[in-house]
Design an enzyme around this catalytic site. Structure first.
Site, PDB file in Angstrom:
ATOM      1  CG  ASP A 134       7.087   2.523   5.766  1.00  0.00           C
ATOM      2  OD1 ASP A 134       6.253   3.135   6.467  1.00  0.00           O
ATOM      3  OD2 ASP A 134       6.792   1.554   5.041  1.00  0.00           O
ATOM      4  CG  HIS A 227       1.753  -3.240   6.594  1.00  0.00           C
ATOM      5  ND1 HIS A 227       2.029  -3.083   7.944  1.00  0.00           N
ATOM      6  CD2 HIS A 227       1.864  -2.002   6.048  1.00  0.00           C
ATOM      7  CE1 HIS A 227       2.299  -1.816   8.190  1.00  0.00           C
ATOM      8  NE2 HIS A 227       2.201  -1.138   7.062  1.00  0.00           N
ATOM      9  N   GLY A 228       0.413  -5.907   3.272  1.00  0.00           N
ATOM     10  CA  GLY A 228       0.368  -7.137   2.490  1.00  0.00           C
ATOM     11  C   GLY A 228      -0.972  -7.327   1.800  1.00  0.00           C
ATOM     12  N   GLY A 259      -1.800   0.319   1.361  1.00  0.00           N
ATOM     13  CA  GLY A 259      -2.625   0.768   0.250  1.00  0.00           C
ATOM     14  C   GLY A 259      -2.887  -0.282  -0.814  1.00  0.00           C
ATOM     15  CG  ASN A 279       2.625   4.597   3.484  1.00  0.00           C
ATOM     16  OD1 ASN A 279       2.446   5.775   3.172  1.00  0.00           O
ATOM     17  ND2 ASN A 279       3.265   4.244   4.582  1.00  0.00           N
TER      18      ASN A 279
END
Length: 337
Positions: A134, A227-228, A259, A279
């Site tokens: 990733d 992200h996060g 996600g 993801n």
């Protein structure tokens, strides 16, 4: 792929049916013991049908079937075991994601590959499983090819487009020469993941088309995702941009990073517009932390041998399973192995 009496772990659900294989193999002695030829076939079935696969076929099937396959990032043995068992339970293909930071934490990509391959076999997992790097660097992608991963992501989104193209082209050839699938990224994903920081750009459809034309197998494109945890003022996914990217990239499977926290209706709409891989990492981490915290705060670690790490980590592992189960149902990949 492994092919035996129709068993192809990467494309078929028949790997779920070893009884069908045995019934065709001469397993008919009254004492229930197979003859020597059948013993060899059974050994072949177990060793080959339990191997990992690249992610190409599972994502093409997802694209054509209008569902998505979850990539769930792993951090240790408990994470890996929980995700594999839940995917098997749900009869769903699955992608195990490994960031470079998590790989380093687990003492290196070779350790990760050995653990995942051995666990896949020991647990008798028959659903398609891909082991995927990733947000890989150029050097990290090469290292994962050598370590035995079955899929890699090269995140060249921070390079100028010409350098991204050059490096992606080289890694496409390397990955395909070794039977791996490869993901590339255009337009950085917002937020931070293991030191990879993005500003949350919306990808340029023309640049997406240029990268997609290099022979990659699936494409991550920034559409306002991060992200996060998502902030309260997050504007949501840019579906106009997603539709343009989908139309510009010749129906290549698209990837949605970040996600965790995206509303269910947005997830479903993204899938309808070509997203075939989603993801999930932070949500599993939060579930694990919450369950572990409750175990400690309830004093369970002070009861008997509740301090035993196998007991202490069990609630967190079960919480990961619940999160993965929920996501597989949402993404629509249950019973699609």
């Amino acid at each position: 792929p492994c092919v035996l009496s129709g068993c192809d772990k990467s494309t078929s659900s028949t790997a779920k049916k070893p009884v069908d294989f045995l019934s065709k193999s001469g397993y008919n002695r009254l004492d229930g013991a197979p003859d020597i030829g059948t013993s060899l076939l059974i050994t072949f079935y177990v060793e080959v049908c339990s191997m990992l696969v690249n992610a190409t076929n599972m994502l093409l099937k997802a694209r054509d079937g209008h569902y998505a396959v979850g990539q769930f990032n792993i951090n240790n043995l408990e994470w890996t075991k929980s995700i594999l068992l839940t995917a098997q339970e749900m009869n769903s293909p699955v992608i195990l994601g490994v960031s470079e930071g998590a790989g380093k934490y687990m003492t290196g990509f070779k350790t990760v590959a050995a653990m995942v391959k051995a666990m896949d076999e020991s647990l008798g997992i028959t659903v398609p499983v891909a082991l995927h790097l990733d947000h890989g660097t150029y050097e990290g992608a090469k290292a994962c090819v050598a370590a035995g991963f079955t899929s890699i992501m090269f995140d060249g989104s921070h390079y100028a487009i010409d350098e991204n193209v050059a490096k992606t082209t080289e890694l496409v050839a390397l990955a395909h020469d070794h039977g791996l699938s490869i993901e590339a990224e255009v337009g950085s994903i917002g937020g931070e993941e293991d030191g990879v920081i993005g500003m949350g750009e919306v990808a340029d459809p023309a640049e997406c088309a240029k990268i997609a034309s290099l022979g990659i197998d699936f494409l991550a494109a920034g559409i306002g995702n991060i992200h996060g945890k998502y902030p309260a003022n997050w504007k949501g996914l840019d579906f106009v941009a997603l539709d343009k990217i989908h139309n510009a990239t010749d129906n290549i499977p698209l990837v949605l990073h970040g996600g965790t926290g995206i509303p269910d209706e947005m997830i479903k709409k993204a899938i309808s517009l070509g997203v075939s891989k989603i993801n999930v990492n932070t949500e599993c981490q939060l579930s694990f932390a919450d369950a572990t915290r409750k175990y400690i705060e309830a004093g369970k670690d002070l009861e008997g041998k509740g301090f035993d790490p196998r007991k202490l980590l069990a609630p967190g592992a079960e919480a990961i399973k619940a999160t993965v189960r929920e996501k597989i149902e949402l993404f629509g990949s249950a019973n699609k192995a």
